[in-house]
Design a protein around this motif. Sequence first.
Motif, PDB file in Angstrom:
ATOM      1  N   LYS A  42      76.816  -6.248  62.135  1.00  0.00           N
ATOM      2  CA  LYS A  42      76.199  -4.538  62.072  1.00  0.00           C
ATOM      3  C   LYS A  42      75.184  -5.000  62.134  1.00  0.00           C
ATOM      4  CE  LYS A  42      81.458  -3.448  59.969  1.00  0.00           C
ATOM      5  NZ  LYS A  42      81.446  -2.521  60.566  1.00  0.00           N
ATOM      6  N   PRO A  43      74.201  -4.865  63.491  1.00  0.00           N
ATOM      7  CA  PRO A  43      73.078  -4.780  63.138  1.00  0.00           C
ATOM      8  C   PRO A  43      72.085  -3.306  62.510  1.00  0.00           C
ATOM      9  CG  PRO A  43      73.376  -4.670  65.512  1.00  0.00           C
ATOM     10  CD  PRO A  43      74.315  -5.176  64.189  1.00  0.00           C
ATOM     11  N   GLU A  44      73.760  -2.141  63.027  1.00  0.00           N
ATOM     12  CA  GLU A  44      72.063  -0.700  62.936  1.00  0.00           C
ATOM     13  C   GLU A  44      72.045  -0.461  61.243  1.00  0.00           C
ATOM     14  OE1 GLU A  44      76.973  -0.817  62.910  1.00  0.00           O
ATOM     15  OE2 GLU A  44      75.477  -1.239  64.077  1.00  0.00           O
ATOM     16  N   TYR A  45      73.139  -1.715  60.361  1.00  0.00           N
ATOM     17  CA  TYR A  45      72.513  -1.307  58.474  1.00  0.00           C
ATOM     18  C   TYR A  45      71.850  -2.436  57.994  1.00  0.00           C
ATOM     19  CZ  TYR A  45      77.119   1.261  58.794  1.00  0.00           C
ATOM     20  OH  TYR A  45      78.337   1.836  59.256  1.00  0.00           O
ATOM     21  N   MET A  46      70.723  -1.684  57.426  1.00  0.00           N
ATOM     22  CA  MET A  46      69.546  -2.683  56.725  1.00  0.00           C
ATOM     23  C   MET A  46      69.652  -3.518  55.476  1.00  0.00           C
ATOM     24  SD  MET A  46      67.473   0.462  55.452  1.00  0.00           S
ATOM     25  CE  MET A  46      66.335  -0.088  54.458  1.00  0.00           C
ATOM     26  N   GLY A  47      71.157  -2.799  54.947  1.00  0.00           N
ATOM     27  CA  GLY A  47      71.234  -3.682  54.139  1.00  0.00           C
ATOM     28  C   GLY A  47      72.875  -3.631  53.398  1.00  0.00           C
ATOM     29  N   LEU A  48      73.086  -3.958  51.657  1.00  0.00           N
ATOM     30  CA  LEU A  48      74.134  -3.764  51.518  1.00  0.00           C
ATOM     31  C   LEU A  48      73.899  -3.013  50.088  1.00  0.00           C
ATOM     32  CD1 LEU A  48      76.357  -6.578  50.709  1.00  0.00           C
ATOM     33  CD2 LEU A  48      75.977  -4.760  52.792  1.00  0.00           C
ATOM     34  N   LYS A  49      74.701  -1.723  49.647  1.00  0.00           N
ATOM     35  CA  LYS A  49      74.694  -0.808  48.684  1.00  0.00           C
ATOM     36  C   LYS A  49      75.766  -1.518  47.635  1.00  0.00           C
ATOM     37  CE  LYS A  49      73.203   3.473  47.498  1.00  0.00           C
ATOM     38  NZ  LYS A  49      72.676   4.929  47.800  1.00  0.00           N
ATOM     39  N   VAL A  50      75.174  -1.343  46.522  1.00  0.00           N
ATOM     40  CA  VAL A  50      75.878  -1.941  45.049  1.00  0.00           C
ATOM     41  C   VAL A  50      75.724  -0.888  44.602  1.00  0.00           C
ATOM     42  CG1 VAL A  50      76.106  -2.989  42.890  1.00  0.00           C
ATOM     43  CG2 VAL A  50      75.287  -4.065  44.798  1.00  0.00           C
ATOM     44  N   GLY A  51      77.556  -0.054  43.968  1.00  0.00           N
ATOM     45  CA  GLY A  51      77.430   0.981  43.166  1.00  0.00           C
ATOM     46  C   GLY A  51      78.583   0.967  42.685  1.00  0.00           C
ATOM     47  N   VAL A  52      78.579   1.789  41.953  1.00  0.00           N
ATOM     48  CA  VAL A  52      79.254   1.638  40.399  1.00  0.00           C
ATOM     49  C   VAL A  52      80.379   2.917  39.975  1.00  0.00           C
ATOM     50  CG1 VAL A  52      78.454   2.424  38.108  1.00  0.00           C
ATOM     51  CG2 VAL A  52      80.129   0.983  38.459  1.00  0.00           C
ATOM     52  N   ARG A  53      81.756   3.287  39.812  1.00  0.00           N
ATOM     53  CA  ARG A  53      82.489   4.452  39.614  1.00  0.00           C
ATOM     54  C   ARG A  53      83.584   3.868  39.018  1.00  0.00           C
ATOM     55  NH1 ARG A  53      86.855   4.699  44.974  1.00  0.00           N
ATOM     56  NH2 ARG A  53      88.214   3.217  44.837  1.00  0.00           N
ATOM     57  N   THR A  54      84.242   4.961  38.338  1.00  0.00           N
ATOM     58  CA  THR A  54      85.629   4.772  37.193  1.00  0.00           C
ATOM     59  C   THR A  54      86.326   4.391  38.157  1.00  0.00           C
ATOM     60  OG1 THR A  54      84.033   6.185  35.967  1.00  0.00           O
ATOM     61  CG2 THR A  54      86.840   6.457  35.514  1.00  0.00           C
ATOM     62  N   ARG A  55      87.222   3.637  37.507  1.00  0.00           N
ATOM     63  CA  ARG A  55      88.618   3.221  38.194  1.00  0.00           C
ATOM     64  C   ARG A  55      88.571   2.185  37.557  1.00  0.00           C
ATOM     65  NH1 ARG A  55      88.633   0.085  43.703  1.00  0.00           N
ATOM     66  NH2 ARG A  55      90.723  -1.157  43.555  1.00  0.00           N
ATOM     67  N   GLY A  56      90.777   1.240  37.307  1.00  0.00           N
ATOM     68  CA  GLY A  56      90.621   0.709  37.330  1.00  0.00           C
ATOM     69  C   GLY A  56      91.200   0.291  35.536  1.00  0.00           C
ATOM     70  N   CYS A  57      91.568  -0.627  35.352  1.00  0.00           N
ATOM     71  CA  CYS A  57      92.083  -0.431  34.308  1.00  0.00           C
ATOM     72  C   CYS A  57      91.027  -0.352  32.376  1.00  0.00           C
ATOM     73  CB  CYS A  57      93.654  -1.105  33.656  1.00  0.00           C
ATOM     74  SG  CYS A  57      93.387  -3.166  34.036  1.00  0.00           S
ATOM     75  N   ASN A  58      90.051  -0.915  32.955  1.00  0.00           N
ATOM     76  CA  ASN A  58      89.142  -1.497  32.202  1.00  0.00           C
ATOM     77  C   ASN A  58      87.749  -0.138  31.802  1.00  0.00           C
ATOM     78  OD1 ASN A  58      87.915  -2.107  29.478  1.00  0.00           O
ATOM     79  ND2 ASN A  58      88.667  -4.159  30.317  1.00  0.00           N
ATOM     80  N   GLY A  59      87.966   0.767  33.712  1.00  0.00           N
ATOM     81  CA  GLY A  59      86.954   1.567  32.976  1.00  0.00           C
ATOM     82  C   GLY A  59      86.135   1.753  34.599  1.00  0.00           C
ATOM     83  N   LEU A  60      84.963   1.049  34.816  1.00  0.00           N
ATOM     84  CA  LEU A  60      84.520   0.807  35.564  1.00  0.00           C
ATOM     85  C   LEU A  60      84.111  -0.296  36.488  1.00  0.00           C
ATOM     86  CD1 LEU A  60      80.864   1.672  33.778  1.00  0.00           C
ATOM     87  CD2 LEU A  60      82.687   2.898  34.854  1.00  0.00           C
ATOM     88  N   THR A  61      84.577  -0.092  38.176  1.00  0.00           N
ATOM     89  CA  THR A  61      84.144  -0.795  38.904  1.00  0.00           C
ATOM     90  C   THR A  61      83.200  -0.729  40.217  1.00  0.00           C
ATOM     91  OG1 THR A  61      85.484  -2.395  40.615  1.00  0.00           O
ATOM     92  CG2 THR A  61      85.764   0.092  40.876  1.00  0.00           C
TER      93      THR A  61
END
Length: 129
Positions: A42-61
């Motif tokens: 996917k050459p149109e993208y320059m990298g990956l982005k790591v984020g965090v969101r509220t989800r799942g049975c333990n709070g964050l993912t």
Amino acid sequence: MSASMVRATVRAVSKRKMIPTRAALTLTPSAVNKIRLLLQQKPEYMGLKVGVRTRGCNGLTYTLDYTKQKDKSDEEVLQDGVRVFIAKKAQLTLLGTEMDYVESKLSSEFVFNNPNIKGTCGCGESFSI
């Protein structure tokens, strides 16, 4: 401007000595190779982005997305020629974390080995700090 990516698993790390680095996130060679391969497709993208969101049975993912640009508040990790951006909300949860890529007969996924995690759910997709 990001596109959804692959799933990730979280592992709480204990009794393991982490090597102090200046980067908030370190990448294993297998993670670097997989990210490089994904970005070549996917050459149109320059990298990956790591984020965090509220989800799942333990709070964050964690979330992983392709990104075309660095946002003002993103932290950039440049390692072995690949770029990973960390969203502002995820920066404190990732301090000292190692990002790995693991393949088995049944799955292939990015794994976050995080020494800050206090608990995880049974499947490993959500965590608490």
